[in-house]
Design a protein around this motif. Structure first.
Motif, PDB file in Angstrom:
ATOM      1  N   ASP A  26      -5.511  -4.050  10.827  1.00 32.68           N
ATOM      2  CA  ASP A  26      -5.013  -3.387  12.031  1.00 32.68           C
ATOM      3  C   ASP A  26      -6.171  -2.676  12.740  1.00 32.68           C
ATOM      4  O   ASP A  26      -7.329  -2.825  12.356  1.00 32.68           O
ATOM      5  N   ILE A  27      -5.856  -1.898  13.729  1.00 35.12           N
ATOM      6  CA  ILE A  27      -6.883  -1.237  14.538  1.00 35.12           C
ATOM      7  C   ILE A  27      -7.726  -0.247  13.722  1.00 35.12           C
ATOM      8  O   ILE A  27      -8.837   0.081  14.085  1.00 35.12           O
ATOM      9  N   TYR A  28      -7.188   0.187  12.562  1.00 43.88           N
ATOM     10  CA  TYR A  28      -7.917   1.129  11.716  1.00 43.88           C
ATOM     11  C   TYR A  28      -8.856   0.438  10.735  1.00 43.88           C
ATOM     12  O   TYR A  28      -9.513   1.085   9.937  1.00 43.88           O
ATOM     13  N   GLY A  29      -8.868  -0.907  10.766  1.00 40.98           N
ATOM     14  CA  GLY A  29      -9.803  -1.658   9.940  1.00 40.98           C
ATOM     15  C   GLY A  29      -9.326  -1.952   8.530  1.00 40.98           C
ATOM     16  O   GLY A  29     -10.109  -2.373   7.682  1.00 40.98           O
ATOM     17  N   HIS A  30      -8.047  -1.721   8.276  1.00 35.43           N
ATOM     18  CA  HIS A  30      -7.514  -2.079   6.960  1.00 35.43           C
ATOM     19  C   HIS A  30      -6.228  -2.891   7.140  1.00 35.43           C
ATOM     20  O   HIS A  30      -5.678  -2.962   8.233  1.00 35.43           O
ATOM     21  N   VAL A  65      16.645 -10.896   0.651  1.00 36.90           N
ATOM     22  CA  VAL A  65      16.089  -9.595   0.276  1.00 36.90           C
ATOM     23  C   VAL A  65      17.051  -8.505   0.732  1.00 36.90           C
ATOM     24  O   VAL A  65      17.417  -8.440   1.903  1.00 36.90           O
ATOM     25  N   VAL A  66      17.460  -7.652  -0.222  1.00 37.97           N
ATOM     26  CA  VAL A  66      18.368  -6.556   0.104  1.00 37.97           C
ATOM     27  C   VAL A  66      17.731  -5.185  -0.115  1.00 37.97           C
ATOM     28  O   VAL A  66      18.273  -4.174   0.317  1.00 37.97           O
ATOM     29  N   ASP A  67      16.569  -5.161  -0.775  1.00 38.26           N
ATOM     30  CA  ASP A  67      15.899  -3.890  -1.026  1.00 38.26           C
ATOM     31  C   ASP A  67      14.431  -4.175  -1.308  1.00 38.26           C
ATOM     32  O   ASP A  67      14.101  -5.168  -1.966  1.00 38.26           O
ATOM     33  N   SER A  68      13.565  -3.296  -0.807  1.00 37.01           N
ATOM     34  CA  SER A  68      12.141  -3.414  -1.107  1.00 37.01           C
ATOM     35  C   SER A  68      11.492  -2.054  -0.917  1.00 37.01           C
ATOM     36  O   SER A  68      12.002  -1.210  -0.173  1.00 37.01           O
ATOM     37  N   ALA A  69      10.379  -1.866  -1.598  1.00 38.33           N
ATOM     38  CA  ALA A  69       9.617  -0.630  -1.463  1.00 38.33           C
ATOM     39  C   ALA A  69       8.173  -0.914  -1.840  1.00 38.33           C
ATOM     40  O   ALA A  69       7.893  -1.850  -2.592  1.00 38.33           O
ATOM     41  N   CYS A  70       7.273  -0.089  -1.320  1.00 42.96           N
ATOM     42  CA  CYS A  70       5.855  -0.239  -1.625  1.00 42.96           C
ATOM     43  C   CYS A  70       5.199   1.129  -1.643  1.00 42.96           C
ATOM     44  O   CYS A  70       5.451   1.954  -0.765  1.00 42.96           O
ATOM     45  N   SER A  71       4.367   1.345  -2.652  1.00 40.25           N
ATOM     46  CA  SER A  71       3.509   2.530  -2.709  1.00 40.25           C
ATOM     47  C   SER A  71       2.080   2.054  -2.485  1.00 40.25           C
ATOM     48  O   SER A  71       1.607   1.140  -3.169  1.00 40.25           O
ATOM     49  N   PHE A  72       1.409   2.661  -1.524  1.00 43.44           N
ATOM     50  CA  PHE A  72       0.058   2.266  -1.142  1.00 43.44           C
ATOM     51  C   PHE A  72      -0.935   3.181  -1.848  1.00 43.44           C
ATOM     52  O   PHE A  72      -0.902   4.393  -1.665  1.00 43.44           O
ATOM     53  N   LEU A  73      -1.822   2.588  -2.632  1.00 36.96           N
ATOM     54  CA  LEU A  73      -2.711   3.384  -3.463  1.00 36.96           C
ATOM     55  C   LEU A  73      -4.185   3.247  -3.091  1.00 36.96           C
ATOM     56  O   LEU A  73      -4.966   4.165  -3.313  1.00 36.96           O
ATOM     57  N   GLN A  74      -4.579   2.092  -2.559  1.00 40.84           N
ATOM     58  CA  GLN A  74      -5.948   1.845  -2.102  1.00 40.84           C
ATOM     59  C   GLN A  74      -5.882   0.978  -0.853  1.00 40.84           C
ATOM     60  O   GLN A  74      -4.994   0.148  -0.740  1.00 40.84           O
ATOM     61  N   GLU A  75      -6.851   1.135   0.022  1.00 42.13           N
ATOM     62  CA  GLU A  75      -6.897   0.274   1.203  1.00 42.13           C
ATOM     63  C   GLU A  75      -7.358  -1.126   0.832  1.00 42.13           C
ATOM     64  O   GLU A  75      -8.205  -1.307  -0.039  1.00 42.13           O
ATOM     65  N   TYR A  98      12.262  -7.860  -8.685  1.00 40.96           N
ATOM     66  CA  TYR A  98      10.869  -8.144  -9.012  1.00 40.96           C
ATOM     67  C   TYR A  98      10.095  -6.839  -9.010  1.00 40.96           C
ATOM     68  O   TYR A  98      10.308  -5.991  -8.142  1.00 40.96           O
ATOM     69  N   GLU A  99       9.188  -6.682  -9.954  1.00 44.25           N
ATOM     70  CA  GLU A  99       8.219  -5.601  -9.936  1.00 44.25           C
ATOM     71  C   GLU A  99       6.901  -6.260  -9.533  1.00 44.25           C
ATOM     72  O   GLU A  99       6.538  -7.307 -10.071  1.00 44.25           O
ATOM     73  N   LEU A 100       6.216  -5.676  -8.568  1.00 43.00           N
ATOM     74  CA  LEU A 100       5.015  -6.303  -8.015  1.00 43.00           C
ATOM     75  C   LEU A 100       3.866  -5.311  -7.955  1.00 43.00           C
ATOM     76  O   LEU A 100       4.087  -4.108  -7.754  1.00 43.00           O
ATOM     77  N   ALA A 101       2.663  -5.829  -8.131  1.00 40.27           N
ATOM     78  CA  ALA A 101       1.467  -4.995  -8.017  1.00 40.27           C
ATOM     79  C   ALA A 101       0.357  -5.828  -7.398  1.00 40.27           C
ATOM     80  O   ALA A 101       0.167  -6.984  -7.760  1.00 40.27           O
ATOM     81  N   ILE A 102      -0.344  -5.237  -6.455  1.00 40.48           N
ATOM     82  CA  ILE A 102      -1.474  -5.901  -5.814  1.00 40.48           C
ATOM     83  C   ILE A 102      -2.753  -5.312  -6.401  1.00 40.48           C
ATOM     84  O   ILE A 102      -2.938  -4.092  -6.431  1.00 40.48           O
ATOM     85  N   PHE A 103      -3.606  -6.211  -6.865  1.00 43.37           N
ATOM     86  CA  PHE A 103      -4.895  -5.829  -7.428  1.00 43.37           C
ATOM     87  C   PHE A 103      -6.007  -6.430  -6.584  1.00 43.37           C
ATOM     88  O   PHE A 103      -5.919  -7.590  -6.181  1.00 43.37           O
ATOM     89  N   ALA A 111      -3.865  -1.609  -6.151  1.00 43.47           N
ATOM     90  CA  ALA A 111      -4.103  -1.156  -4.780  1.00 43.47           C
ATOM     91  C   ALA A 111      -2.778  -0.798  -4.137  1.00 43.47           C
ATOM     92  O   ALA A 111      -2.707   0.045  -3.244  1.00 43.47           O
ATOM     93  N   ALA A 112      -1.715  -1.459  -4.584  1.00 39.98           N
ATOM     94  CA  ALA A 112      -0.357  -1.181  -4.114  1.00 39.98           C
ATOM     95  C   ALA A 112       0.603  -1.718  -5.160  1.00 39.98           C
ATOM     96  O   ALA A 112       0.277  -2.636  -5.914  1.00 39.98           O
ATOM     97  N   GLN A 113       1.769  -1.140  -5.196  1.00 44.34           N
ATOM     98  CA  GLN A 113       2.795  -1.655  -6.102  1.00 44.34           C
ATOM     99  C   GLN A 113       4.164  -1.330  -5.541  1.00 44.34           C
ATOM    100  O   GLN A 113       4.316  -0.418  -4.733  1.00 44.34           O
TER     101      GLN A 113
END
Length: 147
Positions: A26-30, A65-75, A98-103, A111-113
């Protein structure tokens, strides 16, 4: 709001690699926050397609999809390779959490989960349908490994 329980790579048996794209920034570079949900969606559906043989184009049932959430931990930013860990948190009669995590590639911390819930319905009527037993048995192999 409670803090997320930090996930580790060892808790996941399925990983899907994704190359971030120029358009993800995005415009902020992440990577923009909504794009993380796209990564989750892609990885969760890839687990279904690759491991259960789920036919997204012709199957009697579809997952909504009926529900989703994300916690942002690193750009994250372009260009970067990421690995999305996918585990099954819970299998209900017609729902799948589903439990998901981005590495970041080769990084141990997330970085997010988040999570993502599909409810399976009849493709035409949109009425709730049970997850087929064969799919359920395969998905049991991908249950989240608790620490």
């Amino acid at each position: 709001m409670s803090k997320p329980i930090f996930r580790t790579r060892e808790q996941f048996k399925f990983f899907f690699n994704i190359q971030t794209r120029w358009a993800d920034n995005d415009i902020y570079g992440h990577v923009n926050n909504v794009t993380y949900y796209s990564y989750f969606d892609t990885a969760a559906n890839s687990l279904l397609i690759q491991k259960t043989g789920f036919d997204i184009h012709n199957s009697e049932i579809i997952g909504l999809v009926v529900d989703s959430a994300c916690s942002f931990l690193q750009e994250l930013s372009f260009p970067e390779m990421i690995e999305v860990g996918v585990a099954i948190g819970k299998i209900g009669n017609s729902s799948l959490r589903y439990e998901l995590a981005i590495f970041k590639q080769n990084q141990p911390q997330t970085a997010a989960q988040g999570h993502f819930v599909h409810v399976f319905v009849d493709r035409k009527s949109r009425k709730s349908m049970a997850i087929p037993q064969e799919m359920r048995e395969i998905l049991n192999q991908y249950l989240l490994i608790e620490k």
